[in-house]
Design a protein around this motif. Structure first.
Motif, PDB file in Angstrom:
ATOM      1  N   PRO A   3       3.469  12.860  -5.302  1.00 10.36           N
ATOM      2  CA  PRO A   3       4.708  12.130  -5.501  1.00 10.36           C
ATOM      3  C   PRO A   3       5.115  12.235  -6.964  1.00 10.36           C
ATOM      4  O   PRO A   3       4.278  12.271  -7.856  1.00 10.36           O
ATOM      5  CB  PRO A   3       4.342  10.693  -5.155  1.00 10.36           C
ATOM      6  CG  PRO A   3       2.973  10.727  -4.617  1.00 10.36           C
ATOM      7  CD  PRO A   3       2.343  11.994  -5.020  1.00 10.36           C
ATOM      8  N   GLN A 248      -6.893  -3.407  -4.225  1.00  7.00           N
ATOM      9  CA  GLN A 248      -6.829  -2.225  -5.090  1.00  7.00           C
ATOM     10  C   GLN A 248      -6.885  -0.893  -4.353  1.00  7.00           C
ATOM     11  O   GLN A 248      -6.521   0.118  -4.926  1.00  7.00           O
ATOM     12  CB  GLN A 248      -7.980  -2.258  -6.104  1.00  7.00           C
ATOM     13  CG  GLN A 248      -8.069  -3.535  -6.913  1.00  7.00           C
ATOM     14  CD  GLN A 248      -7.033  -3.555  -8.023  1.00  7.00           C
ATOM     15  OE1 GLN A 248      -6.583  -2.526  -8.473  1.00  7.00           O
ATOM     16  NE2 GLN A 248      -6.629  -4.747  -8.433  1.00  7.00           N
ATOM     17  N   SER A 249      -7.363  -0.913  -3.113  1.00  6.13           N
ATOM     18  CA  SER A 249      -7.598   0.400  -2.501  1.00  6.13           C
ATOM     19  C   SER A 249      -6.421   0.836  -1.634  1.00  6.13           C
ATOM     20  O   SER A 249      -5.623   0.017  -1.173  1.00  6.13           O
ATOM     21  CB  SER A 249      -8.869   0.375  -1.658  1.00  6.13           C
ATOM     22  OG  SER A 249      -8.605  -0.255  -0.432  1.00  6.13           O
ATOM     23  N   VAL A 250      -6.346   2.141  -1.443  1.00  8.71           N
ATOM     24  CA  VAL A 250      -5.328   2.703  -0.560  1.00  8.71           C
ATOM     25  C   VAL A 250      -5.511   2.162   0.849  1.00  8.71           C
ATOM     26  O   VAL A 250      -4.565   1.756   1.519  1.00  8.71           O
ATOM     27  CB  VAL A 250      -5.430   4.242  -0.560  1.00  8.71           C
ATOM     28  CG1 VAL A 250      -4.460   4.841   0.443  1.00  8.71           C
ATOM     29  CG2 VAL A 250      -5.149   4.781  -1.951  1.00  8.71           C
ATOM     30  N   ARG A 253      -4.078  -1.264   1.305  1.00  5.95           N
ATOM     31  CA  ARG A 253      -2.614  -1.265   1.471  1.00  5.95           C
ATOM     32  C   ARG A 253      -2.226  -0.869   2.881  1.00  5.95           C
ATOM     33  O   ARG A 253      -1.277  -1.391   3.443  1.00  5.95           O
ATOM     34  CB  ARG A 253      -2.007  -0.271   0.514  1.00  5.95           C
ATOM     35  CG  ARG A 253      -2.187  -0.736  -0.877  1.00  5.95           C
ATOM     36  CD  ARG A 253      -1.196  -0.067  -1.736  1.00  5.95           C
ATOM     37  NE  ARG A 253      -1.161  -0.806  -2.969  1.00  5.95           N
ATOM     38  CZ  ARG A 253      -0.372  -0.509  -3.955  1.00  5.95           C
ATOM     39  NH1 ARG A 253       0.454   0.497  -3.846  1.00  5.95           N
ATOM     40  NH2 ARG A 253      -0.382  -1.217  -5.039  1.00  5.95           N
ATOM     41  N   TYR A 254      -2.985   0.081   3.456  1.00  4.36           N
ATOM     42  CA  TYR A 254      -2.668   0.494   4.819  1.00  4.36           C
ATOM     43  C   TYR A 254      -2.893  -0.661   5.789  1.00  4.36           C
ATOM     44  O   TYR A 254      -2.155  -0.827   6.753  1.00  4.36           O
ATOM     45  CB  TYR A 254      -3.520   1.710   5.207  1.00  4.36           C
ATOM     46  CG  TYR A 254      -3.096   2.990   4.523  1.00  4.36           C
ATOM     47  CD1 TYR A 254      -1.960   3.008   3.709  1.00  4.36           C
ATOM     48  CD2 TYR A 254      -3.795   4.170   4.691  1.00  4.36           C
ATOM     49  CE1 TYR A 254      -1.567   4.179   3.081  1.00  4.36           C
ATOM     50  CE2 TYR A 254      -3.403   5.344   4.068  1.00  4.36           C
ATOM     51  CZ  TYR A 254      -2.290   5.338   3.261  1.00  4.36           C
ATOM     52  OH  TYR A 254      -1.890   6.494   2.653  1.00  4.36           O
ATOM     53  N   CYS A 268       5.628   6.381   7.503  1.00  2.82           N
ATOM     54  CA  CYS A 268       5.205   6.858   6.191  1.00  2.82           C
ATOM     55  C   CYS A 268       3.944   7.703   6.298  1.00  2.82           C
ATOM     56  O   CYS A 268       3.292   7.979   5.292  1.00  2.82           O
ATOM     57  CB  CYS A 268       4.976   5.685   5.249  1.00  2.82           C
ATOM     58  SG  CYS A 268       6.499   4.857   4.837  1.00  2.82           S
ATOM     59  N   GLY A 269       3.568   8.075   7.498  1.00  6.97           N
ATOM     60  CA  GLY A 269       2.451   8.985   7.664  1.00  6.97           C
ATOM     61  C   GLY A 269       1.089   8.321   7.691  1.00  6.97           C
ATOM     62  O   GLY A 269       0.075   8.997   7.569  1.00  6.97           O
ATOM     63  N   VAL A 270       1.042   6.998   7.834  1.00 10.94           N
ATOM     64  CA  VAL A 270      -0.246   6.324   7.933  1.00 10.94           C
ATOM     65  C   VAL A 270      -0.760   6.489   9.367  1.00 10.94           C
ATOM     66  O   VAL A 270      -0.017   6.265  10.319  1.00 10.94           O
ATOM     67  CB  VAL A 270      -0.086   4.825   7.607  1.00 10.94           C
ATOM     68  CG1 VAL A 270      -1.400   4.093   7.782  1.00 10.94           C
ATOM     69  CG2 VAL A 270       0.451   4.643   6.197  1.00 10.94           C
TER      70      VAL A 270
ATOM     71  N   LEU B 100       4.011   3.978  -0.173  1.00 16.34           N
ATOM     72  CA  LEU B 100       3.262   3.933   1.079  1.00 16.34           C
ATOM     73  C   LEU B 100       3.123   5.326   1.691  1.00 16.34           C
ATOM     74  O   LEU B 100       4.085   6.048   1.887  1.00 16.34           O
ATOM     75  CB  LEU B 100       3.951   2.993   2.076  1.00 16.34           C
ATOM     76  CG  LEU B 100       3.199   2.713   3.383  1.00 16.34           C
ATOM     77  CD1 LEU B 100       1.836   2.124   3.112  1.00 16.34           C
ATOM     78  CD2 LEU B 100       3.995   1.794   4.274  1.00 16.34           C
ATOM     79  N   GLY B 101       1.894   5.688   1.991  1.00 16.55           N
ATOM     80  CA  GLY B 101       1.624   6.989   2.587  1.00 16.55           C
ATOM     81  C   GLY B 101       1.450   8.107   1.580  1.00 16.55           C
ATOM     82  O   GLY B 101       1.049   9.206   1.922  1.00 16.55           O
ATOM     83  N   ARG B 102       1.762   7.845   0.314  1.00 13.63           N
ATOM     84  CA  ARG B 102       1.621   8.877  -0.713  1.00 13.63           C
ATOM     85  C   ARG B 102       0.910   8.315  -1.934  1.00 13.63           C
ATOM     86  O   ARG B 102       1.214   8.675  -3.064  1.00 13.63           O
ATOM     87  CB  ARG B 102       2.984   9.412  -1.167  1.00 13.63           C
ATOM     88  CG  ARG B 102       4.035   9.529  -0.096  1.00 13.63           C
ATOM     89  CD  ARG B 102       5.302  10.080  -0.680  1.00 13.63           C
ATOM     90  NE  ARG B 102       5.056  11.354  -1.303  1.00 13.63           N
ATOM     91  CZ  ARG B 102       5.147  12.510  -0.674  1.00 13.63           C
ATOM     92  NH1 ARG B 102       5.497  12.538   0.580  1.00 13.63           N
ATOM     93  NH2 ARG B 102       4.903  13.623  -1.294  1.00 13.63           N
ATOM     94  N   GLU B 103      -0.009   7.411  -1.723  1.00 13.39           N
ATOM     95  CA  GLU B 103      -0.663   6.754  -2.845  1.00 13.39           C
ATOM     96  C   GLU B 103      -1.451   7.745  -3.701  1.00 13.39           C
ATOM     97  O   GLU B 103      -2.020   8.711  -3.194  1.00 13.39           O
ATOM     98  CB  GLU B 103      -1.617   5.669  -2.339  1.00 13.39           C
ATOM     99  CG  GLU B 103      -0.925   4.437  -1.800  1.00 13.39           C
ATOM    100  CD  GLU B 103      -0.536   4.589  -0.350  1.00 13.39           C
ATOM    101  OE1 GLU B 103      -0.735   5.684   0.215  1.00 13.39           O
ATOM    102  OE2 GLU B 103      -0.022   3.612   0.225  1.00 13.39           O
ATOM    103  N   LEU B 104      -1.466   7.484  -4.994  1.00  9.91           N
ATOM    104  CA  LEU B 104      -2.363   8.204  -5.902  1.00  9.91           C
ATOM    105  C   LEU B 104      -3.612   7.358  -6.022  1.00  9.91           C
ATOM    106  O   LEU B 104      -3.522   6.149  -6.203  1.00  9.91           O
ATOM    107  CB  LEU B 104      -1.706   8.345  -7.279  1.00  9.91           C
ATOM    108  CG  LEU B 104      -0.352   9.042  -7.318  1.00  9.91           C
ATOM    109  CD1 LEU B 104       0.245   8.923  -8.706  1.00  9.91           C
ATOM    110  CD2 LEU B 104      -0.521  10.489  -6.933  1.00  9.91           C
ATOM    111  N   SER B 105      -4.784   7.989  -5.920  1.00  4.50           N
ATOM    112  CA  SER B 105      -5.980   7.160  -5.961  1.00  4.50           C
ATOM    113  C   SER B 105      -7.143   7.874  -6.614  1.00  4.50           C
ATOM    114  O   SER B 105      -7.185   9.108  -6.690  1.00  4.50           O
ATOM    115  CB  SER B 105      -6.378   6.762  -4.532  1.00  4.50           C
ATOM    116  OG  SER B 105      -6.668   7.926  -3.786  1.00  4.50           O
ATOM    117  N   VAL B 110      -6.404   2.463  -5.710  1.00  2.98           N
ATOM    118  CA  VAL B 110      -5.037   2.802  -6.098  1.00  2.98           C
ATOM    119  C   VAL B 110      -4.910   2.885  -7.613  1.00  2.98           C
ATOM    120  O   VAL B 110      -5.438   2.039  -8.333  1.00  2.98           O
ATOM    121  CB  VAL B 110      -4.075   1.723  -5.561  1.00  2.98           C
ATOM    122  CG1 VAL B 110      -2.694   1.887  -6.146  1.00  2.98           C
ATOM    123  CG2 VAL B 110      -4.035   1.773  -4.057  1.00  2.98           C
TER     124      VAL B 110
END
Lengths: 381, 493
Positions: A3, A248-250, A253-254, A268-270, B100-105, B110
């Motif tokens: 992104p 904090q983690s991806v 958020r999902y 959003c591709g989840v 959302l769906g494109r997170e940098l980690s 995150v």
């Protein structure tokens, strides 16, 4: 493709933005219409944004203080309630429900539910006890009294994870609502526990218990510098880990995204099914851990009838702590406070000599009141 | 950048949703995609977003074949959608939604700082640094939420942007801001498809247009060179007189008096409905049309004033009493409120007046079924019979069932909220005919609609609402679409 800021399409690097300023229209200065308070006080909005989680647990926290104050007043003659020793007991009594409730928090944030928690805990206590009973006599002398127990407890945690993963896989795979799937596994896991234990309590030979075992949930911790029982530290550590995962983690958020708006998450591709299975598996590990702690609480017995109805207590704790049955909301800290409120109520009623039936009524009323108040408070924002 | 769809067809079972549709849009172009509900616009969008695959036909992006397997892949290829209904997770922050769906980690955690930087820069490029990344989306206005969606599309490297009726819930000023933003994106080389059924709005923003009707290309060209009538004719595919059958009627005595009813502190409605009259309520989404209808019917409290139904005591009542007074309400949301989809047609038609078929608490099923069947015939409901599940019917037939309920309860004041939303042209014509017939038999009808040609086609008078305020109703011939929109967006800042 990573992104990037939108510069690619606007054909410029973000800084310097001199050409943007020239194209700036009058309307752009005014900005979009943001709702009332934010439009006026951006600083306050920013503060609320970053401190939002404090705000959401404020209500339950005040409730906890209120209830504590109330029981302190009711027991002012004996003074037995507000003692360090009693609070250590309350902490120990919170551990099993707390660990299970942390798992349930993940599930409920994702918009699902798990009714099989109590049954899973019972199954874990039975299996752990059976493993120790079979394995310990077979151990070489050097490993006697402890190794089998530790191994069995680890297996217990994993068993919980498997039970959870099955729930998750069935929900995601069969596309049946979690309520029904876990209503089924609520019966199945309990049935398995009874079957494996032949419906009797499974006792562990006393020489199989290690020196550390009885200390796990001892009200007076040994060594003293631990301040609280090791089991309480386990709860705290798990809470910390899950709080970091959620915030904090991806993956965290999902979980929130799936619970808040599943269609958007998919857009959003989840991978929604994958998130669901993992949430149940991780929550299952927590339930497994709760089962192992319950095994310790029962002084190393496997009991297929234990923790009956515990799932409702767990759900109540999450909801009191700000969780929502429709998903997207809930926090680790809130859940911990919710669990504490339940334990303080139970414990306080005993100290205030409130009879058992009245306790049930009080707890029921408090659950409804807490959630109603929370709704009113949120609605007023 | 050039997006091209050629000869795209798609069937769902026996229904042909798209038949040989072609559409092309270049970078730096805004193309209006115009069509009635059910013309195939949303199917086309679903194909572009990767949600479904076309049966035949080709889609290319800059000459390269484009066949996304899902929303994620479409986004990665640079095709982004802004849906009519906001597609954000309300409990997540602005930043989390955009990323959302494109997170940098790093190790699954995150990278919050990098996220905030990207989000801030994107919002600044959209000239909206005032939206704070850490605020939950729930607390933003609709206009701001839409910006968050656009920001999400931009951070996903979008080069083709499809907007589906993006102004349907925006106020006038927010809509104007959106237009200017879309124009800036166009000027920077984005290819934009703008879906709308507001012709004036399409003219304002787009240069080229494509009209879809019944899943086929109906017209194509430059907006500046095409008349309004030609576009409407292409959209509807039939003569306007045929669509809006005129039933002769005479205006009678007053029957519903809303003179002092107000949703807005400074604005009493001043509205009186007469027998034999059809009155339209125009306005933007959120203008208060639905609230007004619900308040009259007693589903929502009336803020100030009293609803008076001729011949009954003047007081604000609940739905049960209104039904007894002959007031009927058809909800805009037939799927979740208007109808019980899992129940049969006869159950749905007779639910509001079951006592007519009961004797000592028991239902006379035969009589009930006969009456339901009679109403189905009258409204030309296409179904196997009165016992069929309403959920199995098409949108148009569902809506006819919802209206048949009002006839069954012998209503003579009809409150219709978006009565033709999402239904086919044939059903629309039948519903317009029913409205005309009921008025001719002495009923009063109040219609809230966002579809202006419909209000102009069936109403005797039109009143415009804006942010809870009701402007005086005037005879239809005194209005133009432009005047209505001017009033509807006037106070909306």
């Amino acid at each position: 493709m990573p992104p990037a800021p939108a510069s690619h399409i606007l054909g410029q690097t973000p800084r310097p933005r001199s050409d943007v300023t020239t194209t700036r229209q009058p309307f752009l200065r005014q900005g979009v219409r943001v709702t009332g308070s934010e439009a006026k006080l951006p600083a306050q909005a920013a503060l609320r944004g970053t401190l939002g989680w404090v705000w959401t647990v404020l209500g339950p926290f005040l409730g906890l203080i209120l209830i504590t104050g109330l029981f302190a007043y009711l027991t002012r003659e004996t003074g037995s309630f507000l003692t360090l020793y009693n609070w250590r007991i309350i902490a120990v009594q919170t551990v099993v429900v707390g660990v299970a409730a942390l798992g349930m928090t993940l599930i409920m944030i994702s918009g699902a539910i798990d009714l099989s928690v109590g049954s899973t805990i019972a199954l874990v206590t039975v299996v752990v006890a059976l493993i120790v009973k079979r394995l310990d006599p077979a151990m070489p002398l050097a490993l006697k009294g402890g190794f089998a127990l530790a191994l069995a407890m680890c297996s217990g945690v994993l068993l919980g994870g498997v039970c959870g993963a099955i729930n998750g896989a069935l929900t995601a795979g069969l596309k049946v609502v979690p309520f029904i799937i876990t209503l089924g596994s609520y019966k199945v896991y309990r049935g398995l526990a009874k079957w494996l234990s032949s419906s009797t309590t499974v006792y562990v030979p006393s020489d199989a218990k290690a020196w550390w075992f009885s200390r796990i949930l001892a009200a007076e911790p040994e060594p003293r510098w631990l301040l609280v029982a090791p089991g309480v530290w386990v709860l705290a550590l798990l809470a910390l880990v899950l709080a970091i995962v959620l915030r904090q983690s991806v993956f965290g958020r999902y979980i929130y995204a799936v619970g808040s708006n599943e269609a958007t998450a998919r857009l959003c591709g989840v991978s929604v099914p994958r998130v669901r299975v993992w949430v149940y598996a991780i929550a299952g590990l927590a339930t497994g851990l709760a089962g192992v702690l319950q095994f310790a609480y029962l002084s190393a017995t496997g009991d297929s009838t234990t923790a009956d109805g515990l799932e409702l207590q767990v759900i109540a704790a999450v909801v009191i702590g700000g969780g929502s049955l429709s998903g997207g909301e809930g926090s680790v800290l809130g859940t911990l406070i919710g669990c504490l409120i339940m334990s303080v109520l139970n414990n306080g009623c005993v100290h205030a000599r409130i009879p058992n039936p009245a306790q049930d009524v009080i707890i029921g009323v408090i659950i409804v009141a807490a959630v109603t108040l929370d709704r009113i408070r949120r609605g007023s924002r | 950048m050039r997006l091209e769809m050629r000869d795209v067809s798609k069937s769902f079972g026996p229904t042909r949703a798209l038949e040989g549709v072609s559409l092309a849009v270049d970078g730096g172009e805004i193309r209006a995609l115009i069509g009635e509900n059910g013309a195939g616009k949303s199917t086309l969008m679903k194909i572009l977003s990767g949600a479904i695959r076309p049966d035949t036909g080709t889609i290319t992006l800059d000459g390269e074949p484009f066949a996304p397997s899902g929303p994620r892949q479409a986004r990665d290829r640079g095709v982004a959608m802004i849906y009519q209904e906001i597609a954000l997770a309300p409990d997540l922050t602005v930043e989390a939604n955009i990323m959302l769906g494109r997170e940098l980690s790093t190790y699954g955690l995150v990278r919050g700082r990098a996220h905030r930087r990207i989000v801030r820069e994107t919002l600044e490029l959209l000239d909206h640094p005032d939206i704070h990344p850490a605020i939950k989306v729930r607390s933003l206005s609709i206009g701001a939420q839409q910006l968050v969606e656009i920001a999400r599309a931009l951070t996903a490297n979008a080069r083709v942007l499809v907007l589906d009726e993006p102004t349907s819930s925006l106020t006038g000023r927010d809509a104007e801001r959106l237009f200017q933003l879309v124009e800036r994106l166009r000027d920077r080389g984005m290819a934009i498809v703008y879906i709308s059924h507001f012709l004036e709005e399409s003219r304002r923003i787009a240069q080229t247009f494509t009209v879809l009707r019944d899943g086929k290309n109906a017209a194509d060209g430059l907006l500046a060179q095409t008349s309004e009538e030609a576009i409407i004719a292409a959209m509807v595919g039939r003569d306007l007189n045929e669509l809006f059958p005129q039933v002769p009627r005479t205006i009678g005595e007053p029957i519903l008096d809303l003179r002092d009813v107000a949703l807005h502190p400074e604005s009493q409605s001043g509205l009186v409905l007469h027998r034999g009259e059809v009155v339209g309520l125009a306005g933007l989404v959120g203008a208060g049309r639905t609230s007004l209808l619900r308040a009259i019917y007693g589903l929502d409290p009336v803020r100030t004033g009293v609803v008076r139904v001729a011949g009954y005591p003047a007081r604000n009542a609940g739905p049960a009493e209104r039904i007894r007074q002959g007031v009927g309400f058809a909800s805009e949301d037939r799927k979740t409120e208007g109808l019980a989809l899992s129940r049969s047609i006869e159950d749905n038609i007779t639910l509001s007046a079951l006592d007519r078929h009961s004797q000592r608490g028991f239902l006379r099923l035969g009589q009930r079924r006969a009456e339901a069947a009679e109403l189905m015939r009258k409204l030309a409901v296409k179904a196997r019979g009165p016992r069929e599940r309403v959920g199995n019917l098409s949108g148009g037939n569902q809506q006819k069932v919802a209206l048949a309920r009002l006839l069954h309860q012998h209503a003579h004041v009809f409150l219709l909220d978006e009565p033709t939303r999402g239904i086919d042209v044939g059903s629309k014509a039948e519903i317009y005919r029913m409205i005309g017939e009921q008025a001719a038999q002495g009923a009063a009808i109040l219609i809230a609609s966002s579809y202006l040609p419909e209000l102009f086609g069936v109403c005797d008078r039109i009143a415009v609402m804006s942010r809870g305020r009701i402007f005086p109703a005037r005879p239809t011939h005194e209005w133009t679409e432009h005047k209505v929109m001017e009033l509807a967006t006037q106070l909306s800042s």
